[in-house]
Motif scaffolding. Structure first.
Motif, PDB file in Angstrom:
ATOM      1  N   TYR A 443       0.862  -1.175   0.000  1.00  0.00           N
ATOM      2  CA  TYR A 443       0.000   0.000   0.000  1.00  0.00           C
ATOM      3  C   TYR A 443       0.906   1.235   0.000  1.00  0.00           C
ATOM      4  O   TYR A 443       1.924   1.260   0.687  1.00  0.00           O
ATOM      5  CB  TYR A 443      -0.894   0.033   1.233  1.00  0.00           C
ATOM      6  N   LEU A 491      -8.302  -1.872   6.035  1.00  0.00           N
ATOM      7  CA  LEU A 491      -7.758  -2.203   4.725  1.00  0.00           C
ATOM      8  C   LEU A 491      -8.139  -3.629   4.319  1.00  0.00           C
ATOM      9  O   LEU A 491      -8.342  -3.909   3.132  1.00  0.00           O
ATOM     10  CB  LEU A 491      -6.238  -2.037   4.731  1.00  0.00           C
ATOM     11  N   ASN A 494     -11.313  -3.365   2.646  1.00  0.00           N
ATOM     12  CA  ASN A 494     -11.379  -2.377   1.543  1.00  0.00           C
ATOM     13  C   ASN A 494     -12.251  -1.181   1.921  1.00  0.00           C
ATOM     14  O   ASN A 494     -13.041  -0.676   1.118  1.00  0.00           O
ATOM     15  CB  ASN A 494     -11.918  -3.025   0.258  1.00  0.00           C
ATOM     16  N   LEU A 499      -9.162   3.993   2.920  1.00  0.00           N
ATOM     17  CA  LEU A 499      -8.396   4.015   1.672  1.00  0.00           C
ATOM     18  C   LEU A 499      -8.246   5.426   1.116  1.00  0.00           C
ATOM     19  O   LEU A 499      -7.294   5.700   0.376  1.00  0.00           O
ATOM     20  CB  LEU A 499      -9.063   3.118   0.634  1.00  0.00           C
ATOM     21  N   ASN A 505      -4.067   1.791  -3.580  1.00  0.00           N
ATOM     22  CA  ASN A 505      -4.638   0.556  -3.063  1.00  0.00           C
ATOM     23  C   ASN A 505      -4.350  -0.543  -4.077  1.00  0.00           C
ATOM     24  O   ASN A 505      -4.934  -0.574  -5.162  1.00  0.00           O
ATOM     25  CB  ASN A 505      -6.146   0.709  -2.863  1.00  0.00           C
ATOM     26  N   PHE A 507      -5.295  -3.406  -4.270  1.00  0.00           N
ATOM     27  CA  PHE A 507      -6.437  -4.295  -4.498  1.00  0.00           C
ATOM     28  C   PHE A 507      -7.635  -3.541  -5.059  1.00  0.00           C
ATOM     29  O   PHE A 507      -8.766  -4.024  -4.971  1.00  0.00           O
ATOM     30  CB  PHE A 507      -6.797  -5.009  -3.191  1.00  0.00           C
ATOM     31  N   GLU A 508      -7.388  -2.380  -5.627  1.00  0.00           N
ATOM     32  CA  GLU A 508      -8.485  -1.616  -6.212  1.00  0.00           C
ATOM     33  C   GLU A 508      -9.088  -2.409  -7.380  1.00  0.00           C
ATOM     34  O   GLU A 508      -8.379  -2.931  -8.244  1.00  0.00           O
ATOM     35  CB  GLU A 508      -7.982  -0.263  -6.711  1.00  0.00           C
ATOM     36  N   PRO A 512     -10.890  -7.662  -1.526  1.00  0.00           N
ATOM     37  CA  PRO A 512      -9.898  -7.190  -0.549  1.00  0.00           C
ATOM     38  C   PRO A 512      -8.911  -8.296  -0.202  1.00  0.00           C
ATOM     39  O   PRO A 512      -9.152  -9.483  -0.458  1.00  0.00           O
ATOM     40  CB  PRO A 512     -10.755  -6.799   0.660  1.00  0.00           C
ATOM     41  N   ASP A 571     -16.013  -4.382   1.747  1.00  0.00           N
ATOM     42  CA  ASP A 571     -16.468  -3.667   0.559  1.00  0.00           C
ATOM     43  C   ASP A 571     -15.749  -4.249  -0.643  1.00  0.00           C
ATOM     44  O   ASP A 571     -14.533  -4.104  -0.799  1.00  0.00           O
ATOM     45  CB  ASP A 571     -16.157  -2.166   0.700  1.00  0.00           C
ATOM     46  N   ASP A 573     -15.100  -4.045  -4.449  1.00  0.00           N
ATOM     47  CA  ASP A 573     -15.261  -3.119  -5.567  1.00  0.00           C
ATOM     48  C   ASP A 573     -15.817  -3.840  -6.797  1.00  0.00           C
ATOM     49  O   ASP A 573     -15.458  -4.961  -7.067  1.00  0.00           O
ATOM     50  CB  ASP A 573     -13.907  -2.487  -5.925  1.00  0.00           C
TER      51      ASP A 573
END
Length: 573
Positions: A443, A491, A494, A499, A505, A507-508, A512, A571, A573
């Motif tokens: 990160y 983190l 996520n 963030l 990030n 892992f965007e 996560p 979360d 994405d």
């Protein structure tokens, strides 16, 4: 042939009469001398020393600029740091204070942590924090743009920022928070009570308040100098600057090149630092010219520090009380000339004061003088422990002796770290954290060093609070910084709020990470022209060992529960 006869004298006499006539008109009438400080066109030619009308405008605008930056930082970061789901929620902090004082919100609790949040609904703390920051942004913007201020507006800014500082916990533990509150407190008394005129004739700037600002900059600089001499030995053997540029909290691009300077340059820098912090402060008490010199040297010194590192708004703020060393004659060049300008109006006020008898004291003026005398007594009384601390061989820095932080101790870099260490947070999607096949991805924070190929940032006077705390955390263990485990948990989920404090990030757009760990690294600047610099690397880094072991979201459930932190929802994405 004679050249001084009557025929030649007559034209000369006529010319003298015409010049005298023009001079009489410029001075206001036949036979009257030209007005002092005015040229024949009536424009300002020079301001007298000893008045501070323009000084007040410059100082208040400079202070408003610092407030604006501080409230901007608060608006962007407070929710993530101390909001409802922040890393250290201020609601939990206020509840702990309330419980300590037997569950009551009485005088003891309020005096322990003075903040208007005691009066607000805690069920929507994010909204409260945003409201305080936005109101502060609005008021500071008005003062900054217009140059108009009164005691009500400046007191509003002071109360709003004090309300944030006193619930900000470790995120607001820096010395410049107290310094801004002390500077802002003095700024309240520099203004008229109600009027928003930039040149309120009935309320000239108080000499007592101006000396309050001078006393502040004297203590700031002398405290910083003494803590160095009494602290790290490298300040005494002149070697601290060999390390400072590389190991300061958040280096900027200039620091990279300054670090490469020859040893004799670093010795000169250290000597110059001692001169500015230990000798120059006494110039304040040596008359007008030396006081002006003091202000100029201190501002120049702060500009150099701004160029050489990202020290938040500290150096910008330190320039504010230095402005009180300058009078109107010194600062006149900052203002345009002309019959409608502030400079011209101040000149006319100076002329009127020089020609006329002093105006009789009005009731409001008497009250104002009494308030300023009371302020002088208060500052003198609160300065006693501060002065004793300055004289003590066990001097402490950046400490407040009262909850309102009206008079404080200051200092910076009493000790210098000789090597730079960083905590690097890494995540992996591997089901087994101990597998040799696990791919760990870094990160990246907004500004602190991470990727060796990333150029150091340039953000002053803005301030990334999390980046600074990560620098301090690298000196300690994660047990001393429980918030870093909270950050790890967020983190792992996520969490969008957490963030937003980071730059990258890894892992965007993906699920996560399953595991997250902290790794301890040693960092050094690469050498310009060397192979690493040629490869685009600003830093060299070497792993020291683990900072905290791999953790999963399930591992942290009990930890979150013990701290009464809300469990982060995943979360994807």
């Amino acid at each position: 042939m004679r050249t001084d006869g009557p025929a030649m004298a007559a034209p000369e006499e006529s010319l003298r009469k015409r010049k005298a006539g023009k001079a009489g008109k410029a001075g206001g009438g036949p036979g009257s001398p030209p007005g002092p400080g005015l040229d024949p066109t009536g424009c300002s030619a020079g301001l007298r020393a000893g008045t501070f009308w323009l000084t007040r405008i410059v100082l208040l605008r400079a202070l408003a600029f610092i407030y604006f930056v501080a409230f901007l930082v608060a608006f962007h970061q407070n929710k993530q740091l101390i909001g409802d789901r922040g890393l250290l929620p201020c609601r939990a902090y206020l509840k702990s204070i309330q419980q300590y004082f037997q569950g009551r919100v009485g005088w003891d609790a309020v005096s322990y942590a003075p903040t208007v949040l005691w009066l607000l609904d805690w069920s929507h703390m994010d909204s409260n924090l945003d409201a305080l920051a936005l109101l502060g942004l609005g008021v500071s913007s008005f003062v900054l743009v217009t140059g108009c201020a009164n005691m009500v507006l400046m007191a509003t800014l002071w109360v709003l920022y004090m309300s944030l500082v006193n619930v900000g916990q470790i995120w607001y533990s820096f010395g410049w928070e107290s310094q801004l509150l002390e500077t802002g407190f003095l700024g309240i008394f520099l203004c008229p009570l109600w009027t928003l005129s930039r040149l309120p004739r009935g309320t000239p700037p108080s000499r007592i308040v101006l000396w309050g600002f001078r006393w502040l900059i004297f203590r700031i600089m002398l405290g910083a100098g003494l803590i160095k001499i009494r602290g790290d030995r490298c300040w005494r053997d002149l070697t601290c600057m060999d390390f400072h540029y590389e190991t300061q909290p958040v280096p900027n691009p200039a620091a990279y090149f300054l670090h490469q300077s020859p040893w004799w340059v670093h010795r000169g820098e250290t000597l110059g630092n001692h001169f500015v912090e230990l000798v120059v402060p006494f110039f304040i008490f040596l008359g007008r010219r030396m006081c002006v010199l003091h202000g100029a040297l201190q501002i120049l010194f702060q500009v150099i520090l701004i160029i050489s590192g990202n020290l938040s708004f500290l150096n910008w703020l330190t320039m504010v009380p230095s402005v009180a060393c300058f009078d109107d004659a010194t600062l006149g060049f900052l203002f345009p000339s002309g019959p409608s300008g502030l400079k011209y109006r101040v000149l006319k006020m100076q002329e009127e004061a020089a020609r006329g008898a002093p105006a009789p004291l009005r009731y409001g003026c008497v009250v104002r003088q009494a308030v300023h005398l009371a302020l002088a007594v208060l500052v003198a009384w609160l300065s006693v422990p501060v002065v004793l601390n300055l004289l003590s061989p066990t001097q402490i820095m950046n400490t407040s002796f009262n909850p309102l932080r009206i008079v404080n101790t200051y200092g910076a870099f009493g000790s210098i770290t000789k090597e730079r260490t960083e905590v690097i947070l890494q995540g992996t999607a591997a089901p087994n954290a101990s597998s040799p096949d696990a791919v760990w991805e870094d990160y990246e924070f907004k500004c602190k060093p991470g990727d060796p190929g990333r150029r150091p940032c340039l953000i002053s006077p803005y301030h990334y609070r999390l980046d600074w705390l990560m620098w301090f955390a690298a000196f300690q263990t994660y047990e001393h910084n429980e918030w870093i485990i909270h950050l790890a948990g967020k983190l792992l989920a996520n969490d969008a709020s957490a963030l937003s404090l980071l730059a990258v990030n890894p892992f965007e757009g993906r699920a996560p990470p399953r595991w997250l760990r902290g790794e301890h690294y040693r960092y050094k600047f690469s050498r310009p022209g060397g192979p690493h610099a040629a490869a685009g690397k600003w830093w060299l880094r070497k792993r020291i060992g683990p900072y905290f072991p791999p953790v999963s979201l399930r591992d942290l459930e009990d930890y979150f529960r013990s701290w009464e932190w809300p469990h982060p929802a995943v979360d994807v994405d």
